[in-house]
Design a protein around this motif. Structure first.
Motif, PDB file in Angstrom:
ATOM      1  N   ASP A  51     -25.938   5.842  -8.589  1.00  0.00           N
ATOM      2  CA  ASP A  51     -25.047   6.628  -9.455  1.00  0.00           C
ATOM      3  C   ASP A  51     -23.829   7.178  -8.697  1.00  0.00           C
ATOM      4  O   ASP A  51     -23.201   8.136  -9.138  1.00  0.00           O
ATOM      5  CB  ASP A  51     -25.828   7.778 -10.112  1.00  0.00           C
ATOM      6  CG  ASP A  51     -26.618   8.599  -9.100  1.00  0.00           C
ATOM      7  OD1 ASP A  51     -26.717   8.184  -7.918  1.00  0.00           O
ATOM      8  OD2 ASP A  51     -27.134   9.666  -9.480  1.00  0.00           O
ATOM      9  N   ALA A  52     -23.476   6.560  -7.560  1.00  0.00           N
ATOM     10  CA  ALA A  52     -22.307   7.032  -6.785  1.00  0.00           C
ATOM     11  C   ALA A  52     -21.025   6.387  -7.316  1.00  0.00           C
ATOM     12  O   ALA A  52     -21.046   5.231  -7.759  1.00  0.00           O
ATOM     13  CB  ALA A  52     -22.484   6.690  -5.314  1.00  0.00           C
ATOM     14  N   HIS A  53     -19.932   7.136  -7.268  1.00  0.00           N
ATOM     15  CA  HIS A  53     -18.612   6.573  -7.578  1.00  0.00           C
ATOM     16  C   HIS A  53     -18.094   5.896  -6.313  1.00  0.00           C
ATOM     17  O   HIS A  53     -18.054   6.523  -5.249  1.00  0.00           O
ATOM     18  CB  HIS A  53     -17.621   7.672  -7.963  1.00  0.00           C
ATOM     19  CG  HIS A  53     -18.030   8.430  -9.181  1.00  0.00           C
ATOM     20  ND1 HIS A  53     -17.763   7.989 -10.451  1.00  0.00           N
ATOM     21  CD2 HIS A  53     -18.696   9.601  -9.322  1.00  0.00           C
ATOM     22  CE1 HIS A  53     -18.252   8.859 -11.321  1.00  0.00           C
ATOM     23  NE2 HIS A  53     -18.826   9.842 -10.668  1.00  0.00           N
ATOM     24  N   LEU A  54     -17.697   4.647  -6.431  1.00  0.00           N
ATOM     25  CA  LEU A  54     -17.193   3.919  -5.257  1.00  0.00           C
ATOM     26  C   LEU A  54     -15.710   4.202  -5.061  1.00  0.00           C
ATOM     27  O   LEU A  54     -14.928   4.094  -6.007  1.00  0.00           O
ATOM     28  CB  LEU A  54     -17.363   2.412  -5.457  1.00  0.00           C
ATOM     29  CG  LEU A  54     -18.765   1.857  -5.310  1.00  0.00           C
ATOM     30  CD1 LEU A  54     -18.749   0.354  -5.435  1.00  0.00           C
ATOM     31  CD2 LEU A  54     -19.364   2.260  -3.959  1.00  0.00           C
ATOM     32  N   LEU A  55     -15.339   4.585  -3.845  1.00  0.00           N
ATOM     33  CA  LEU A  55     -13.926   4.815  -3.530  1.00  0.00           C
ATOM     34  C   LEU A  55     -13.588   3.942  -2.325  1.00  0.00           C
ATOM     35  O   LEU A  55     -14.073   4.196  -1.225  1.00  0.00           O
ATOM     36  CB  LEU A  55     -13.682   6.298  -3.187  1.00  0.00           C
ATOM     37  CG  LEU A  55     -13.970   7.335  -4.280  1.00  0.00           C
ATOM     38  CD1 LEU A  55     -13.836   8.749  -3.721  1.00  0.00           C
ATOM     39  CD2 LEU A  55     -13.036   7.160  -5.468  1.00  0.00           C
ATOM     40  N   ASP A  56     -12.806   2.894  -2.539  1.00  0.00           N
ATOM     41  CA  ASP A  56     -12.435   2.000  -1.438  1.00  0.00           C
ATOM     42  C   ASP A  56     -11.081   2.436  -0.895  1.00  0.00           C
ATOM     43  O   ASP A  56     -10.082   2.409  -1.617  1.00  0.00           O
ATOM     44  CB  ASP A  56     -12.385   0.553  -1.936  1.00  0.00           C
ATOM     45  CG  ASP A  56     -12.240  -0.431  -0.778  1.00  0.00           C
ATOM     46  OD1 ASP A  56     -11.612  -0.082   0.246  1.00  0.00           O
ATOM     47  OD2 ASP A  56     -12.758  -1.548  -0.895  1.00  0.00           O
ATOM     48  N   THR A  57     -11.071   2.859   0.370  1.00  0.00           N
ATOM     49  CA  THR A  57      -9.826   3.396   0.949  1.00  0.00           C
ATOM     50  C   THR A  57      -9.054   2.331   1.737  1.00  0.00           C
ATOM     51  O   THR A  57      -8.116   2.673   2.451  1.00  0.00           O
ATOM     52  CB  THR A  57     -10.114   4.612   1.872  1.00  0.00           C
ATOM     53  OG1 THR A  57     -10.824   4.151   3.024  1.00  0.00           O
ATOM     54  CG2 THR A  57     -10.935   5.668   1.173  1.00  0.00           C
ATOM     55  N   THR A  58      -9.457   1.057   1.599  1.00  0.00           N
ATOM     56  CA  THR A  58      -8.742   0.021   2.353  1.00  0.00           C
ATOM     57  C   THR A  58      -7.264   0.041   1.979  1.00  0.00           C
ATOM     58  O   THR A  58      -6.385  -0.010   2.840  1.00  0.00           O
ATOM     59  CB  THR A  58      -9.337  -1.377   2.077  1.00  0.00           C
ATOM     60  OG1 THR A  58     -10.731  -1.328   2.320  1.00  0.00           O
ATOM     61  CG2 THR A  58      -8.707  -2.437   2.970  1.00  0.00           C
ATOM     62  N   GLU A  59      -7.011   0.148   0.686  1.00  0.00           N
ATOM     63  CA  GLU A  59      -5.609   0.150   0.274  1.00  0.00           C
ATOM     64  C   GLU A  59      -5.158   1.442  -0.393  1.00  0.00           C
ATOM     65  O   GLU A  59      -3.967   1.678  -0.543  1.00  0.00           O
ATOM     66  CB  GLU A  59      -5.340  -1.061  -0.612  1.00  0.00           C
ATOM     67  CG  GLU A  59      -4.910  -2.236   0.278  1.00  0.00           C
ATOM     68  CD  GLU A  59      -5.234  -3.587  -0.271  1.00  0.00           C
ATOM     69  OE1 GLU A  59      -5.168  -3.740  -1.504  1.00  0.00           O
ATOM     70  OE2 GLU A  59      -5.551  -4.479   0.535  1.00  0.00           O
ATOM     71  N   LEU A  60      -6.114   2.287  -0.771  1.00  0.00           N
ATOM     72  CA  LEU A  60      -5.743   3.574  -1.384  1.00  0.00           C
ATOM     73  C   LEU A  60      -5.532   4.592  -0.277  1.00  0.00           C
ATOM     74  O   LEU A  60      -6.362   4.701   0.621  1.00  0.00           O
ATOM     75  CB  LEU A  60      -6.897   4.085  -2.232  1.00  0.00           C
ATOM     76  CG  LEU A  60      -6.988   3.659  -3.693  1.00  0.00           C
ATOM     77  CD1 LEU A  60      -8.109   4.422  -4.359  1.00  0.00           C
ATOM     78  CD2 LEU A  60      -5.670   3.924  -4.411  1.00  0.00           C
ATOM     79  N   ASP A  61      -4.445   5.364  -0.332  1.00  0.00           N
ATOM     80  CA  ASP A  61      -4.302   6.371   0.726  1.00  0.00           C
ATOM     81  C   ASP A  61      -5.115   7.611   0.375  1.00  0.00           C
ATOM     82  O   ASP A  61      -5.641   7.736  -0.730  1.00  0.00           O
ATOM     83  CB  ASP A  61      -2.838   6.675   1.048  1.00  0.00           C
ATOM     84  CG  ASP A  61      -2.138   7.428  -0.065  1.00  0.00           C
ATOM     85  OD1 ASP A  61      -2.833   8.025  -0.912  1.00  0.00           O
ATOM     86  OD2 ASP A  61      -0.899   7.414  -0.086  1.00  0.00           O
ATOM     87  N   ILE A  62      -5.242   8.507   1.356  1.00  0.00           N
ATOM     88  CA  ILE A  62      -6.155   9.640   1.206  1.00  0.00           C
ATOM     89  C   ILE A  62      -5.760  10.550   0.037  1.00  0.00           C
ATOM     90  O   ILE A  62      -6.613  11.096  -0.651  1.00  0.00           O
ATOM     91  CB  ILE A  62      -6.327  10.432   2.536  1.00  0.00           C
ATOM     92  CG1 ILE A  62      -7.343  11.566   2.382  1.00  0.00           C
ATOM     93  CG2 ILE A  62      -5.021  10.947   3.067  1.00  0.00           C
ATOM     94  CD1 ILE A  62      -8.741  11.126   2.076  1.00  0.00           C
ATOM     95  N   ASP A  63      -4.446  10.681  -0.236  1.00  0.00           N
ATOM     96  CA  ASP A  63      -4.031  11.527  -1.362  1.00  0.00           C
ATOM     97  C   ASP A  63      -4.533  10.957  -2.686  1.00  0.00           C
ATOM     98  O   ASP A  63      -5.004  11.696  -3.549  1.00  0.00           O
ATOM     99  CB  ASP A  63      -2.500  11.658  -1.403  1.00  0.00           C
ATOM    100  CG  ASP A  63      -2.008  12.541  -0.261  1.00  0.00           C
ATOM    101  OD1 ASP A  63      -2.737  13.471   0.126  1.00  0.00           O
ATOM    102  OD2 ASP A  63      -0.907  12.276   0.258  1.00  0.00           O
TER     103      ASP A  63
END
Ligand code: DC
Length: 213
Positions: A184-196
């Motif tokens: 039930d975790a939300h996946l956040l892929d930071t490969t291309e998304l910046d921290i903001d």
């Protein structure tokens, strides 16, 4: 409110966790720091981080000075941490402290943010919201490389990449509480998304959760 954040090394979960804790005024626990403190106390005592009896003993009596030791963030400490983190007795010894922190955050805070590898799966399976923060190994190695060279130290990208991959394999391959995204975790892929962008997405999901149902 309990916010659980998991993910591999250098995916950006610590930055996200700290920013969320600041924004919501919740307590923050970097659980990797606990395993690092165990690893560092072994290195300091000149004991092999493979020694299970010594690691278990160290995990029961962590000296607070370890947490402010500048070597806590070193690669060597991270490697030792990932070795002691594979030991069931060490994990069991550190579990109670983490659970208490989440259920009764210090300083009367009304919520807690914990980041690590098994927060959503083992430490806080009933967390109000879970995130799994990830990025591909090349991007994570590149960030580590930039971090190290920005401090004026020398680094070898290929060595860092090999280290990141070895650490992933150990964290994901261990029998006890392996690194895995909770269902039930939300996946956040930071490969291309910046921290903001990652931060804003997480805030929106948390605020949605906080609305009276
Ligand atoms: O997040 P970090 O690099 O500071 O973590 C150091 C090591 O500790 C990592 O290799 C895996 C381990 N760890 C763990 O097994 N479980 C946690 N909840 C946090 C960290």
């Amino acid at each position: 409110m309990i916010i659980a954040i998991d993910g591999p090394a250098a995916a950006g979960k610590g930055t996200l966790a700290r920013r969320l804790a600041d924004y919501f005024n919740y307590a923050y626990l970097d659980t990797g720091g606990l395993y690092r403190a165990v690893g560092l106390s072994m290195l300091r005592a000149d004991v092999s981080p493979e020694d299970e009896v010594a690691a278990s003993k160290a995990s029961l009596s962590l000296n607070s000075a370890l947490f402010t030791d500048t070597a806590l963030r070193d690669e060597a400490t991270g490697t030792a941490a990932s070795k002691v983190a594979a030991m069931p007795q060490v994990r069991a010894n550190l579990l109670e402290f983490q659970r208490k922190f989440s259920q009764l955050p210090p300083d009367g805070k009304r919520g807690a943010v914990l980041d690590g590898r098994d927060i959503g799966t083992v430490v806080c399976p009933n967390a109000d919201i879970k995130f799994f923060v990830t990025a591909n190994p090349q991007e994570r190695a590149r960030r580590r490389y930039t971090e190290i060279t920005a401090r004026g130290e020398t680094a070898d990208y290929n060595e860092i990449l090999a280290d990141v991959q070895a650490r992933d394999a150990r964290d994901m391959g261990r029998k006890d509480a392996p690194l895995v995204a909770a269902a039930d975790a939300h996946l956040l892929d930071t490969t291309e998304l910046d921290i903001d962008a990652v931060f804003l997405r997480a805030v929106a999901l948390i605020e949605e959760k906080q609305k009276p149902q």
